[in-house]
Design an enzyme around this catalytic site. Structure first.
Site, PDB file in Angstrom:
ATOM      1  N   THR A  45       0.867  -1.190   0.000  1.00 56.91           N
ATOM      2  CA  THR A  45       0.000   0.000   0.000  1.00 56.91           C
ATOM      3  C   THR A  45       0.893   1.224   0.000  1.00 56.91           C
ATOM      4  OG1 THR A  45      -1.836  -1.032   1.164  1.00 56.91           O
ATOM      5  CG2 THR A  45      -1.547   1.320   1.533  1.00 56.91           C
ATOM      6  N   THR A  98      -0.894   2.378   6.886  1.00 56.24           N
ATOM      7  CA  THR A  98      -0.854   1.099   6.181  1.00 56.24           C
ATOM      8  C   THR A  98      -0.885  -0.018   7.214  1.00 56.24           C
ATOM      9  OG1 THR A  98       0.438  -0.363   4.758  1.00 56.24           O
ATOM     10  CG2 THR A  98       1.691   1.246   6.045  1.00 56.24           C
ATOM     11  N   GLY A  99      -1.641  -1.053   6.913  1.00 57.52           N
ATOM     12  CA  GLY A  99      -1.744  -2.151   7.865  1.00 57.52           C
ATOM     13  C   GLY A  99      -3.071  -2.844   7.706  1.00 57.52           C
ATOM     14  N   GLY A 139      -6.487  -3.106   7.704  1.00 57.17           N
ATOM     15  CA  GLY A 139      -7.444  -2.011   7.666  1.00 57.17           C
ATOM     16  C   GLY A 139      -8.587  -2.070   8.660  1.00 57.17           C
ATOM     17  N   VAL A 144     -13.820  -3.171   1.787  1.00 50.86           N
ATOM     18  CA  VAL A 144     -13.072  -1.916   1.670  1.00 50.86           C
ATOM     19  C   VAL A 144     -12.270  -1.736   2.950  1.00 50.86           C
ATOM     20  CG1 VAL A 144     -13.287   0.597   1.496  1.00 50.86           C
ATOM     21  CG2 VAL A 144     -14.800  -0.866   0.153  1.00 50.86           C
ATOM     22  N   GLY A 145     -11.005  -1.365   2.811  1.00 52.53           N
ATOM     23  CA  GLY A 145     -10.153  -1.176   3.992  1.00 52.53           C
ATOM     24  C   GLY A 145     -10.172   0.252   4.504  1.00 52.53           C
ATOM     25  N   ASP A 146      -9.149   0.596   5.246  1.00 57.66           N
ATOM     26  CA  ASP A 146      -9.085   1.916   5.891  1.00 57.66           C
ATOM     27  C   ASP A 146      -8.599   3.025   4.959  1.00 57.66           C
ATOM     28  OD1 ASP A 146      -6.598   0.432   5.925  1.00 57.66           O
ATOM     29  OD2 ASP A 146      -5.755   2.129   7.016  1.00 57.66           O
TER      30      ASP A 146
HETATM   31  N1  ASP Z   1      -4.603  -0.874   4.874  1.00 57.67           N
HETATM   32  C1  ASP Z   1      -4.802  -1.596   3.656  1.00 57.67           C
HETATM   33  C2  ASP Z   1      -6.150  -2.264   3.723  1.00 57.67           C
HETATM   34  O1  ASP Z   1      -6.520  -2.771   4.767  1.00 57.67           O
HETATM   35  C3  ASP Z   1      -3.765  -2.646   3.405  1.00 57.67           C
HETATM   36  C4  ASP Z   1      -2.345  -2.261   3.764  1.00 57.67           C
HETATM   37  O2  ASP Z   1      -2.061  -1.125   4.072  1.00 57.67           O
HETATM   38  O3  ASP Z   1      -1.453  -3.119   3.746  1.00 57.67           O
HETATM   39  O4  ASP Z   1      -6.818  -2.340   2.724  1.00 57.67           O
END
Ligand code: ASP
Length: 333
Positions: A196, A247-248, A250, A225-227
């Site tokens: 991301t 990032t992480g 979500g 849908v993520g964050d």
């Molecule tokens: N945060 C993103 C999601 O959950 C994925 C990521 O940042 O690795 O869609």
């Protein structure tokens, strides 16, 4: 503190009318990430590591060119993100991860800290640069978040570049999906989603901006849908406090309202952005069981990268020829 001390000095010297001039002369800063997760030296080839470092450097140069030329933080954020979306190494735009159904569904958001205008898109499949579509939502629609087919209709109407599904496909991401589908674990191991991208910037006029773009998590289903496109969760900017891109995993970032919570702690408790980010990521998020990180930039140009994983692709540039990048936990920017 740089803008603040310039202002104080101006007041002390009776130069109050020049305050704006001092603030305008502030050095721009651009801070970027390319995802956080399990990034160990043992699993990385030198060749791959070099490619990532080059990709980050390229994005920093593209974004900084905008800032150096007197452009806005929003334009710099979008230029840096476009560069990473076009780079198949990162999980955004070309090279996005696959859904469980074998498609690429991308999310992105951008926010202008000065005006608190924001734009976001979720679940788009054919948009070459989702961050540019998020920007169009912000600048050229009365809405904040558009999804799926509707977002793509809007893209078409605004002349945003589209690409066929094959454009987004990379062999590496396809193999990740195959591994994910074969695994019995409910959640993919973190390396499957790393990539991301995000950026935060401070321009010469003291304006902050934040943006994030992602393919989400490998094997996601049901229009998940993520964050990243959720304003306040994965992306947030408010002058003069701070700009954040996350990032992480979500689902945790949404429930912890991570990006907004960091800026709120700066605003209401007077914390430094780094201190606020440490509390939110290393205390709250860890307690909830989430993993990932943030890049944070204050209105005074102070920046930090905070993550609870053993690596995060990241980079900063705060002057001509002052670009640095890092990957592992033990590196500093
Ligand atoms: N945060 C993103 C999601 O959950 C994925 C990521 O940042 O690795 O869609």
């Amino acid at each position: 503190m740089r803008n603040l001390s310039a202002k104080l000095l101006a007041i002390l010297l009776g130069l109050a009318p020049q305050i704006q001039v001092q603030a305008d002369a502030s050095e721009p800063v651009l801070l970027i990430h390319g995802g956080a997760g399990t990034l160990s030296r043992d699993e990385m080839t030198l060749e791959r590591e070099t490619e990532f470092r080059r990709g980050l450097m390229r994005a920093l140069q593209k974004g900084y060119r905008v800032l150096d030329g007197g452009g806005t933080a929003v334009d710099a954020v979008s230029a840096a993100i476009v560069s990473m979306e076009d780079d198949p190494l990162f999980n955004a735009g070309r090279g996005a991860v696959f859904t469980g159904g074998g498609r690429n569904e991308m999310d992105a958001a951008i926010m202008d800290g000065e005006t608190r205008a924001a734009g976001a898109v979720a679940g788009v499949r054919l948009v070459k640069n989702p961050i540019l579509l998020a920007m169009a939502v912000m600048q050229d629609s009365p809405h904040v978040l558009l999804t799926g087919n509707g977002a793509e209709e809007f893209a078409l109407a605004r002349g945003i570049e589209l690409r066929p599904p094959e454009y987004f496909r990379t062999e590496a991401r396809w193999k990740q999906l195959m591994r994910r589908l074969e695994s019995t674990a409910e959640r993919a191991p973190t390396p499957d989603r790393v990539g991301t991208v995000g950026a935060v910037a401070l321009d010469r006029h003291g304006r902050l901006a934040a943006g994030t773009s992602t393919g989400g998590m490998t094997g996601k289903r049901w229009g998940r849908v993520g964050d990243s496109p959720i304003i306040g969760a994965g992306t947030y900017a408010a002058n003069p406090e701070c700009a954040v891109s996350a990032t992480g995993h979500g689902e945790y970032f949404i429930r912890a309202v991570v990006a907004y919570d960091i800026c709120a702690r700066v605003r209401y408790q007077g914390l430094e952005p780094e201190q606020a980010a440490r509390q939110v990521i290393l205390d709250d998020l860890v307690k909830m069981g989430g993993d990932g990180g943030v890049i944070v930039l204050g209105g005074d140009g102070e920046f930090s990268t905070i993550f609870n994983t053993n690596g995060m692709y990241r980079g900063v540039i705060d002057g001509p020829n002052r670009a640095r990048v890092a990957i592992y936990l033990d590196e500093t920017l």
